[in-house]
Design an enzyme around this catalytic site. Structure first.
Site, PDB file in Angstrom:
ATOM      1  N   ARG A 133       0.848  -1.192   0.000  1.00 53.51           N
ATOM      2  CA  ARG A 133       0.000   0.000   0.000  1.00 53.51           C
ATOM      3  C   ARG A 133       0.888   1.248   0.000  1.00 53.51           C
ATOM      4  O   ARG A 133       1.987   1.235   0.570  1.00 53.51           O
ATOM      5  CB  ARG A 133      -0.883   0.053   1.250  1.00 53.51           C
ATOM      6  CG  ARG A 133      -2.104  -0.831   1.189  1.00 53.51           C
ATOM      7  CD  ARG A 133      -3.171  -0.283   0.219  1.00 53.51           C
ATOM      8  NE  ARG A 133      -4.342  -1.127   0.173  1.00 53.51           N
ATOM      9  CZ  ARG A 133      -4.549  -2.127  -0.700  1.00 53.51           C
ATOM     10  NH1 ARG A 133      -3.662  -2.406  -1.630  1.00 53.51           N
ATOM     11  NH2 ARG A 133      -5.668  -2.821  -0.673  1.00 53.51           N
ATOM     12  N   HIS A 161      -1.225   0.656  -9.739  1.00 57.82           N
ATOM     13  CA  HIS A 161      -1.935  -0.227  -8.808  1.00 57.82           C
ATOM     14  C   HIS A 161      -2.616  -1.368  -9.577  1.00 57.82           C
ATOM     15  O   HIS A 161      -3.810  -1.621  -9.401  1.00 57.82           O
ATOM     16  CB  HIS A 161      -2.957   0.555  -7.966  1.00 57.82           C
ATOM     17  CG  HIS A 161      -3.385  -0.179  -6.720  1.00 57.82           C
ATOM     18  ND1 HIS A 161      -3.674   0.446  -5.535  1.00 57.82           N
ATOM     19  CD2 HIS A 161      -3.585  -1.506  -6.473  1.00 57.82           C
ATOM     20  CE1 HIS A 161      -4.022  -0.451  -4.619  1.00 57.82           C
ATOM     21  NE2 HIS A 161      -3.978  -1.647  -5.167  1.00 57.82           N
TER      22      HIS A 161
HETATM   23  P1  NDP Z   1      -2.386 -11.723   4.348  1.00 57.61           P
HETATM   24  O1  NDP Z   1      -3.224 -11.257   5.471  1.00 57.61           O
HETATM   25  O2  NDP Z   1      -2.619 -13.076   3.767  1.00 57.61           O
HETATM   26  O3  NDP Z   1      -0.836 -11.700   4.806  1.00 57.61           O
HETATM   27  C1  NDP Z   1      -0.276 -10.624   5.489  1.00 57.61           C
HETATM   28  C2  NDP Z   1       1.171 -10.941   5.828  1.00 57.61           C
HETATM   29  O4  NDP Z   1       1.772  -9.740   6.354  1.00 57.61           O
HETATM   30  C3  NDP Z   1       1.301 -12.031   6.904  1.00 57.61           C
HETATM   31  O5  NDP Z   1       2.399 -12.873   6.626  1.00 57.61           O
HETATM   32  C4  NDP Z   1       1.557 -11.209   8.159  1.00 57.61           C
HETATM   33  O6  NDP Z   1       2.339 -11.863   9.157  1.00 57.61           O
HETATM   34  C5  NDP Z   1       2.372 -10.045   7.613  1.00 57.61           C
HETATM   35  N1  NDP Z   1       2.306  -8.904   8.531  1.00 57.61           N
HETATM   36  C6  NDP Z   1       1.195  -8.212   8.919  1.00 57.61           C
HETATM   37  N2  NDP Z   1       1.527  -7.260   9.820  1.00 57.61           N
HETATM   38  C7  NDP Z   1       2.854  -7.367  10.003  1.00 57.61           C
HETATM   39  C8  NDP Z   1       3.787  -6.681  10.820  1.00 57.61           C
HETATM   40  N3  NDP Z   1       3.409  -5.708  11.636  1.00 57.61           N
HETATM   41  N4  NDP Z   1       5.085  -7.058  10.776  1.00 57.61           N
HETATM   42  C9  NDP Z   1       5.485  -8.063   9.965  1.00 57.61           C
HETATM   43  N5  NDP Z   1       4.654  -8.763   9.151  1.00 57.61           N
HETATM   44  C10 NDP Z   1       3.356  -8.414   9.176  1.00 57.61           C
HETATM   45  O7  NDP Z   1      -2.477 -10.612   3.239  1.00 57.61           O
HETATM   46  P2  NDP Z   1      -2.318 -10.814   1.653  1.00 57.61           P
HETATM   47  O8  NDP Z   1      -1.038 -11.513   1.399  1.00 57.61           O
HETATM   48  O9  NDP Z   1      -3.549 -11.383   1.061  1.00 57.61           O
HETATM   49  O10 NDP Z   1      -2.230  -9.291   1.152  1.00 57.61           O
HETATM   50  C11 NDP Z   1      -1.222  -8.424   1.602  1.00 57.61           C
HETATM   51  C12 NDP Z   1      -1.446  -7.035   1.061  1.00 57.61           C
HETATM   52  O11 NDP Z   1      -1.133  -6.976  -0.316  1.00 57.61           O
HETATM   53  C13 NDP Z   1      -2.887  -6.509   1.122  1.00 57.61           C
HETATM   54  O12 NDP Z   1      -3.235  -6.090   2.423  1.00 57.61           O
HETATM   55  C14 NDP Z   1      -2.838  -5.375   0.125  1.00 57.61           C
HETATM   56  O13 NDP Z   1      -2.436  -4.197   0.783  1.00 57.61           O
HETATM   57  C15 NDP Z   1      -1.751  -5.813  -0.861  1.00 57.61           C
HETATM   58  N6  NDP Z   1      -2.310  -6.126  -2.178  1.00 57.61           N
HETATM   59  C16 NDP Z   1      -1.989  -5.304  -3.233  1.00 57.61           C
HETATM   60  C17 NDP Z   1      -2.445  -5.575  -4.488  1.00 57.61           C
HETATM   61  C18 NDP Z   1      -2.010  -4.735  -5.635  1.00 57.61           C
HETATM   62  O14 NDP Z   1      -2.510  -4.904  -6.740  1.00 57.61           O
HETATM   63  N7  NDP Z   1      -1.046  -3.834  -5.456  1.00 57.61           N
HETATM   64  C19 NDP Z   1      -3.347  -6.710  -4.766  1.00 57.61           C
HETATM   65  C20 NDP Z   1      -3.614  -7.516  -3.593  1.00 57.61           C
HETATM   66  C21 NDP Z   1      -3.104  -7.214  -2.351  1.00 57.61           C
HETATM   67  P3  NDP Z   1       1.800 -13.177   9.892  1.00 57.61           P
HETATM   68  O15 NDP Z   1       1.976 -14.279   8.876  1.00 57.61           O
HETATM   69  O16 NDP Z   1       2.700 -13.321  11.050  1.00 57.61           O
HETATM   70  O17 NDP Z   1       0.367 -12.924  10.245  1.00 57.61           O
HETATM   71  C1  OXD Z   2      -6.221  -5.472  -3.141  1.00 54.51           C
HETATM   72  C2  OXD Z   2      -5.755  -4.499  -4.123  1.00 54.51           C
HETATM   73  O1  OXD Z   2      -6.051  -5.240  -1.944  1.00 54.51           O
HETATM   74  O2  OXD Z   2      -6.110  -4.629  -5.322  1.00 54.51           O
HETATM   75  O3  OXD Z   2      -6.761  -6.517  -3.559  1.00 54.51           O
HETATM   76  O4  OXD Z   2      -5.014  -3.594  -3.775  1.00 54.51           O
END
Ligand code: NDP
Ligand code: OXD
Length: 309
Positions: A224, A272
């Site tokens: 993000r 994005h």
């Molecule tokens: P998940 O909830 O599956 O995974 C999140 C990961 O981040 C987990 O491994 C979690 O750790 C880790 N995490 C969260 N907080 C912290 C922290 N404070 N310190 C260290 N690690 C942390 O999310 P997704 O993988 O599905 O998605 C991640 C992000 O990708 C979304 O929130 C979105 O912002 C972004 N995204 C962007 C897109 C784009 O087109 N640019 C498309 C889709 C998503 P733990 O395993 O320990 O819980």
């Molecule tokens: C998502 C994105 O969070 O597209 O899926 O950013």
């Protein structure tokens, strides 16, 4: 059962068709023809206006059209106690992994420098080591980061991850928590951010973090825009601490025409689009959530509002 749909960037009709093919008795309504709000059981949404969901008194679940729920959780009027299900879809994760692989390979093979040479008609060999000698660090090992790590491993990269709690994935060196961040960064030549935006991760991509990376490391952020301290990225690039940055997300989107990122020689901007939800595959996940709710089973992929993802 009725579902209301809201999104400015996803089309209603393909979702209506896909949902009613799977659940013929589901009444799928667009936002502007919602009818009686008390009849609505599910809201399938992307970036609804703040306060918009509180008009549905009988909501059983809020189904997010994307993986990130940061914008939803910012709404102070979000109905209390209604579970929020984030989007988890194989194709969404695979498309993200392709994006990460493309840009990691681009830095690994020095493509930005080769492009600049071509502009100057300069013939100079730049050698790259085999992928096994390139250390890539993935922040976040969830649905997105996990699939990206698997793709990177398949090509042979030396991959590490950084997560909130301890996580293990075969072949990936795992670091976690604030104490794990320093050692994770110290070994990372190409840093990939796939964190959710939470109170803990807001502004994490800042000067302090960049100077814990080896000099010349490259950044790929598809998490993000709120993760980025954008002035610090530009300063670290100009000082040579960062060798390049590929940014899919920004504090302000669309990226304003006057942003220095558009023209910076070491920056690649994408709009994005690292990974975009596609109803053809993502409908399976939405249908599963509706069926779980109907059967009174626990919903999967529910967000914990206290931690923010
Ligand atoms: P998940 O909830 O599956 O995974 C999140 C990961 O981040 C987990 O491994 C979690 O750790 C880790 N995490 C969260 N907080 C912290 C922290 N404070 N310190 C260290 N690690 C942390 O999310 P997704 O993988 O599905 O998605 C991640 C992000 O990708 C979304 O929130 C979105 O912002 C972004 N995204 C962007 C897109 C784009 O087109 N640019 C498309 C889709 C998503 P733990 O395993 O320990 O819980
Ligand atoms: C998502 C994105 O969070 O597209 O899926 O950013």
């Amino acid at each position: 059962m009725a579902l209301v749909f809201y999104s400015d960037s996803d089309r209603f009709e393909p979702w209506r068709v896909a949902l009613t093919e799977a659940i013929p008795d589901l009444d799928v309504r667009p936002w502007d023809r919602v009818g009686d709000p008390a009849e609505i059981d599910f809201a399938l949404v992307w970036l609804p206006p703040q306060g918009a969901l509180r008009r549905f008194p009988n909501l059983k679940a809020i189904l997010n059209l994307g993986a990130g729920v940061d914008a939803l959780l910012k709404d102070p009027d979000l109905p209390k106690g209604v579970p929020i299900v984030r989007m988890v879809d194989d194709d969404l994760a695979k498309c993200m992994a392709e994006y990460v692989l493309l840009h990691v390979l681009r830095y690994h093979r020095e493509q930005p420098a080769l492009d600049a040479q071509q502009e100057r008609r300069e013939w100079r060999i730049i050698a790259s080591p085999a992928a096994g000698h390139r250390r890539v660090g993935v922040m976040g090992l969830g649905a997105m980061g996990g699939e990206a790590a698997r793709h990177l491993l398949a090509v042979g990269f030396d991959v590490a991850s950084w997560t909130r709690g301890p996580r293990s994935m075969p072949g990936v060196e795992g670091f976690h928590g604030p104490d794990g961040l320093g050692p994770f960064l110290a070994r990372t030549e190409i840093l990939v951010c796939l964190l959710p935006l939470t109170q803990e991760t807001e502004g994490i991509l800042d000067r302090d973090l960049f100077y814990r990376l080896p000099r010349g490391a490259c950044l790929i952020n598809a998490g993000r825009g709120g993760h980025q301290v954008e002035a610090d990225i530009l300063a670290a690039l100009d000082a040579g601490q960062l060798g390049g940055a590929t940014l899919d997300v920004f504090r302000t989107e669309p990226l304003p025409a006057g942003s220095p990122f558009w023209t910076h020689p070491k920056v690649t901007v994408t709009p994005h689009n690292a990974s975009i939800t596609n109803p053809g595959s993502a409908v399976r996940h939405v249908v599963a959530s509706i069926r779980q709710a109907r059967a009174g089973e626990p919903l999967r992929n529910v967000v914990d509002p206290a931690v923010g993802y």
